[in-house]
Design a protein around this motif. Structure first.
Motif, PDB file in Angstrom:
ATOM      1  N   GLY A 343     -21.111  -9.989  -4.820  1.00  0.00           N
ATOM      2  CA  GLY A 343     -22.326 -10.473  -5.462  1.00  0.00           C
ATOM      3  C   GLY A 343     -23.512 -10.364  -4.532  1.00  0.00           C
ATOM      4  O   GLY A 343     -23.599  -9.459  -3.694  1.00  0.00           O
ATOM      5  N   ILE A 344     -24.441 -11.301  -4.633  1.00  0.00           N
ATOM      6  CA  ILE A 344     -25.660 -11.280  -3.837  1.00  0.00           C
ATOM      7  C   ILE A 344     -25.308 -11.339  -2.351  1.00  0.00           C
ATOM      8  O   ILE A 344     -24.647 -12.260  -1.888  1.00  0.00           O
ATOM      9  N   GLY A 345     -25.742 -10.345  -1.611  1.00  0.00           N
ATOM     10  CA  GLY A 345     -25.463 -10.324  -0.172  1.00  0.00           C
ATOM     11  C   GLY A 345     -24.024 -10.021   0.167  1.00  0.00           C
ATOM     12  O   GLY A 345     -23.630 -10.095   1.338  1.00  0.00           O
ATOM     13  N   GLY A 346     -23.213  -9.673  -0.834  1.00  0.00           N
ATOM     14  CA  GLY A 346     -21.809  -9.376  -0.584  1.00  0.00           C
ATOM     15  C   GLY A 346     -21.642  -8.187   0.336  1.00  0.00           C
ATOM     16  O   GLY A 346     -22.308  -7.164   0.163  1.00  0.00           O
ATOM     17  N   GLN A 347     -20.745  -8.298   1.307  1.00  0.00           N
ATOM     18  CA  GLN A 347     -20.589  -7.238   2.295  1.00  0.00           C
ATOM     19  C   GLN A 347     -19.223  -7.332   2.964  1.00  0.00           C
ATOM     20  O   GLN A 347     -18.509  -8.310   2.818  1.00  0.00           O
ATOM     21  N   TYR A 348     -18.883  -6.281   3.701  1.00  0.00           N
ATOM     22  CA  TYR A 348     -17.708  -6.290   4.584  1.00  0.00           C
ATOM     23  C   TYR A 348     -18.098  -5.440   5.783  1.00  0.00           C
ATOM     24  O   TYR A 348     -18.241  -4.222   5.672  1.00  0.00           O
ATOM     25  N   GLU A 349     -18.313  -6.076   6.909  1.00  0.00           N
ATOM     26  CA  GLU A 349     -18.799  -5.373   8.092  1.00  0.00           C
ATOM     27  C   GLU A 349     -17.758  -4.386   8.612  1.00  0.00           C
ATOM     28  O   GLU A 349     -16.596  -4.418   8.213  1.00  0.00           O
ATOM     29  N   PRO A 350     -18.160  -3.464   9.502  1.00  0.00           N
ATOM     30  CA  PRO A 350     -17.277  -2.379   9.945  1.00  0.00           C
ATOM     31  C   PRO A 350     -15.900  -2.846  10.398  1.00  0.00           C
ATOM     32  O   PRO A 350     -15.772  -3.797  11.177  1.00  0.00           O
ATOM     33  N   HIS A 351     -14.881  -2.142   9.913  1.00  0.00           N
ATOM     34  CA  HIS A 351     -13.493  -2.493  10.208  1.00  0.00           C
ATOM     35  C   HIS A 351     -12.606  -1.281   9.954  1.00  0.00           C
ATOM     36  O   HIS A 351     -13.017  -0.300   9.336  1.00  0.00           O
ATOM     37  N   TYR A 352     -11.377  -1.374  10.422  1.00  0.00           N
ATOM     38  CA  TYR A 352     -10.344  -0.370  10.154  1.00  0.00           C
ATOM     39  C   TYR A 352      -9.322  -0.974   9.202  1.00  0.00           C
ATOM     40  O   TYR A 352      -8.884  -2.107   9.387  1.00  0.00           O
ATOM     41  N   ASP A 353      -8.915  -0.234   8.199  1.00  0.00           N
ATOM     42  CA  ASP A 353      -7.904  -0.743   7.272  1.00  0.00           C
ATOM     43  C   ASP A 353      -6.517  -0.801   7.900  1.00  0.00           C
ATOM     44  O   ASP A 353      -5.681  -1.614   7.487  1.00  0.00           O
ATOM     45  N   SER A 354      -6.263   0.063   8.869  1.00  0.00           N
ATOM     46  CA  SER A 354      -4.907   0.115   9.443  1.00  0.00           C
ATOM     47  C   SER A 354      -4.709  -0.907  10.553  1.00  0.00           C
ATOM     48  O   SER A 354      -3.579  -1.174  10.955  1.00  0.00           O
ATOM     49  N   ALA A 355      -5.785  -1.475  11.065  1.00  0.00           N
ATOM     50  CA  ALA A 355      -5.684  -2.400  12.198  1.00  0.00           C
ATOM     51  C   ALA A 355      -5.717  -3.841  11.712  1.00  0.00           C
ATOM     52  O   ALA A 355      -6.693  -4.559  11.881  1.00  0.00           O
ATOM     53  N   LEU A 356      -4.636  -4.270  11.088  1.00  0.00           N
ATOM     54  CA  LEU A 356      -4.552  -5.634  10.586  1.00  0.00           C
ATOM     55  C   LEU A 356      -3.945  -6.552  11.644  1.00  0.00           C
ATOM     56  O   LEU A 356      -2.986  -6.189  12.324  1.00  0.00           O
ATOM     57  N   VAL A 357      -4.500  -7.750  11.759  1.00  0.00           N
ATOM     58  CA  VAL A 357      -3.975  -8.736  12.702  1.00  0.00           C
ATOM     59  C   VAL A 357      -2.809  -9.477  12.050  1.00  0.00           C
ATOM     60  O   VAL A 357      -2.880  -9.875  10.891  1.00  0.00           O
ATOM     61  N   ASN A 358      -1.736  -9.643  12.795  1.00  0.00           N
ATOM     62  CA  ASN A 358      -0.555 -10.363  12.292  1.00  0.00           C
ATOM     63  C   ASN A 358      -0.067  -9.784  10.958  1.00  0.00           C
ATOM     64  O   ASN A 358       0.187 -10.517   9.996  1.00  0.00           O
ATOM     65  N   ASP A 359       0.036  -8.482  10.897  1.00  0.00           N
ATOM     66  CA  ASP A 359       0.488  -7.810   9.675  1.00  0.00           C
ATOM     67  C   ASP A 359       2.011  -7.918   9.565  1.00  0.00           C
ATOM     68  O   ASP A 359       2.745  -7.225  10.263  1.00  0.00           O
ATOM     69  N   SER A 360       2.478  -8.779   8.689  1.00  0.00           N
ATOM     70  CA  SER A 360       3.919  -9.026   8.558  1.00  0.00           C
ATOM     71  C   SER A 360       4.647  -7.907   7.832  1.00  0.00           C
ATOM     72  O   SER A 360       5.875  -7.882   7.807  1.00  0.00           O
ATOM     73  N   TYR A 361       3.898  -6.968   7.224  1.00  0.00           N
ATOM     74  CA  TYR A 361       4.527  -5.898   6.454  1.00  0.00           C
ATOM     75  C   TYR A 361       4.756  -4.627   7.269  1.00  0.00           C
ATOM     76  O   TYR A 361       5.358  -3.681   6.776  1.00  0.00           O
ATOM     77  N   VAL A 362       4.278  -4.608   8.512  1.00  0.00           N
ATOM     78  CA  VAL A 362       4.382  -3.383   9.306  1.00  0.00           C
ATOM     79  C   VAL A 362       5.827  -2.957   9.497  1.00  0.00           C
ATOM     80  O   VAL A 362       6.189  -1.786   9.294  1.00  0.00           O
ATOM     81  N   GLU A 363       6.688  -3.883   9.887  1.00  0.00           N
ATOM     82  CA  GLU A 363       8.093  -3.533  10.151  1.00  0.00           C
ATOM     83  C   GLU A 363       8.810  -3.103   8.883  1.00  0.00           C
ATOM     84  O   GLU A 363       9.696  -2.252   8.922  1.00  0.00           O
ATOM     85  N   LEU A 364       8.460  -3.676   7.747  1.00  0.00           N
ATOM     86  CA  LEU A 364       9.148  -3.372   6.501  1.00  0.00           C
ATOM     87  C   LEU A 364       8.579  -2.151   5.785  1.00  0.00           C
ATOM     88  O   LEU A 364       9.331  -1.361   5.204  1.00  0.00           O
ATOM     89  N   GLN A 365       7.251  -1.983   5.845  1.00  0.00           N
ATOM     90  CA  GLN A 365       6.605  -0.940   5.041  1.00  0.00           C
ATOM     91  C   GLN A 365       5.717   0.001   5.857  1.00  0.00           C
ATOM     92  O   GLN A 365       5.203   0.972   5.304  1.00  0.00           O
ATOM     93  N   GLY A 366       5.546  -0.270   7.131  1.00  0.00           N
ATOM     94  CA  GLY A 366       4.690   0.574   7.947  1.00  0.00           C
ATOM     95  C   GLY A 366       3.224   0.182   7.841  1.00  0.00           C
ATOM     96  O   GLY A 366       2.856  -0.725   7.101  1.00  0.00           O
ATOM     97  N   ARG A 367       2.392   0.889   8.576  1.00  0.00           N
ATOM     98  CA  ARG A 367       0.955   0.616   8.546  1.00  0.00           C
ATOM     99  C   ARG A 367       0.310   1.260   7.321  1.00  0.00           C
ATOM    100  O   ARG A 367       0.933   2.062   6.625  1.00  0.00           O
TER     101      ARG A 367
END
Length: 453
Positions: A343-367
């Motif tokens: 909505g108004i002022g909605g944003q998502y500042e620069p980031h990487y989709d593959s670099a998730l913190v504490n990603d519990s799915y990495v071992e099961l499904q990969g990055r």
């Protein structure tokens, strides 16, 4: 332009930040009036009225709109005069300008507070019939920390006020500087401690200025010739997508395209179904704080999101299948379809989709090997998807989709995929995200030891 501000389409009507501010402020004032009347009466009718008033905006809601407005003003480099001049019907009055100034001051955004107080004084010359007075504005301005009251603002005041009032201003400024400077610094430090580490992080990165410039339409490295290549059309009959973008300095070095764009990826009817399925599920999107590991609300990501599984509708299942067709990837380990509304002022500042913190799915499904971003609305102003590392900026176009691989064939993160969603200035941005995991893709996207593909 008049059509845009028509109330026949509430979502578009409220998507203007100034319209939203005025409406929410009026509703908040109405709520306060209702609560005041209800407290003085004990009849059942007034009790019922008071219960309904609870659904009207709160002070927090109103502050949220102002903060979003200030965020837009900051990124798009607009002064209050330019913002209030967006449309004749949205010419804010002195009291409204002063309200914005007070919220900015409370949130320690002192430069914005000073600018909006100056705008209030200018408005009072045009519309003297207001609740706030020049004397009150001047007194408030004197309480703003000294660095925010720069010389141009002080000179501007002296040009429009009588000589005796100017002398009062100078006295107030001197007194404020000596008595409040230490207190202001203390307040600022305390405010910083209450902000998530995620909120402060972007300023430390070299690409942050590139991101903001791209959002304003500056620094784009795509020539007209290469922009003409940015056309991929998807039809239900299939087709071979063409390369739409690769960095100018690396076009000969990289074999794989960085970004693919497809037009007509979703139909209007499909978009309508997906929006309706997600509306009741939308909730404030959060990010994982890199320090605490907990999910938190932050100004880094300002949007609402929901998740849809393909069991909920044949439309979602059909979209998932279509994504598999155009990416050539196995969808078994793909995440559910995420719907996001900015909505108004909605944003998502620069980031990487593959670099998730504490990603519990990495071992099961990969990055996350690939990202598919589908635009489900046009955006009047702002809301572009930008890639600061390569100078690319993509405008939302309803029904189109953008695809990129987050990982190189070696399995390493592709640094070029740093991306961001620019703040929405006018409009309501709807997107659908599909993240595909790397597990099961070994024979669909062959591995390589090369670090350049």
């Amino acid at each position: 332009m008049d059509e845009f501000y028509s109330s026949t389409d509430p979502e578009r009507f409220i998507s203007n930040p100034l319209t939203a501010f005025r409406l929410v402020r009026q509703l908040r004032n109405a709520g306060i009036a209702i609560e005041d009347v209800a407290r003085r009466n004990i009849s059942e009718d007034f009790s019922a009225l008071r219960s309904k008033a609870e659904f009207l905006p709160s002070d927090t809601d109103l502050d949220g709109v102002v903060i979003a407005l200030l965020r837009l003003q900051d990124l798009y480099k607009l002064d209050p005069k330019n913002m209030t001049g967006l449309a004749k019907a949205l010419n804010l009055n002195p009291d409204e300008c002063f309200h914005i100034a007070m919220v900015a001051n409370q949130k320690n955004q002192f430069q914005h507070a000073a600018l909006w107080m100056q705008e209030t004084l200018r408005k009072l010359d045009e519309v003297p019939d207001a609740v706030v007075t020049k004397q009150e504005v001047l007194q408030r301005l004197a309480s703003v920390p000294f660095p925010a009251r720069n010389l141009p603002i002080a000179l501007g005041l002296s040009q429009v006020l009588p000589p005796h009032v100017v002398m009062d201003v100078k006295t107030l400024l001197q007194l404020a500087h000596s008595s409040r400077l230490v207190e202001s610094i203390k307040d600022w430090d305390e405010a910083q401690l209450s902000i998530s580490s995620f909120d402060n992080a972007p300023q430390a990165h070299s690409w942050h200025s590139d991101y903001e410039a791209l959002c304003r339409g500056e620094g784009i490295k795509m020539t007209p010739q290469r922009q003409r290549k940015m056309v991929c059309r998807y039809t239900t009959g299939g087709g071979n997508p063409r390369l739409i973008y690769a960095p100018a300095k690396q076009e000969q070095e990289w074999d794989q395209p960085l970004i693919l764009r497809f037009h007509d990826f979703l139909t209007i009817s499909e978009i309508k179904v997906i929006k309706e399925l997600s509306r009741s599920k939308l909730a404030r999107a959060k990010v994982v704080d890199p320090v605490t590991g907990e999910k938190v609300s932050t100004t880094v990501r300002v949007s609402k999101s929901a998740w849809l599984s393909e069991d909920e509708s044949p439309v979602v299942a059909r979209v998932n299948q279509r994504i598999g067709d155009v990416t050539g990837l196995d969808m078994e380990t793909a995440e559910d379809l995420q719907i996001a509304n900015y909505g108004i002022g909605g944003q998502y500042e620069p980031h990487y989709d593959s670099a998730l913190v504490n990603d519990s799915y990495v071992e099961l499904q990969g990055r996350r090997i690939a990202t598919v971003l589908v635009y489900m609305s046009d955006v009047e102003v702002g809301g572009s998807t930008v890639f600061p590392s390569v100078g690319a900026a993509l405008r939302p176009k309803m029904g189109s989709a953008v695809v990129w691989f987050n990982l190189l064939k070696s399995g390493e993160e592709d640094a070029r995929t740093l991306h961001a969603a620019c703040p929405v200035f006018l409009g309501s941005k709807w997107v659908a995200n599909k993240w595909i995991r790397s597990l099961g893709q070994e024979f669909r996207r062959k591995c390589s030891l090369s670090s350049t593909e």
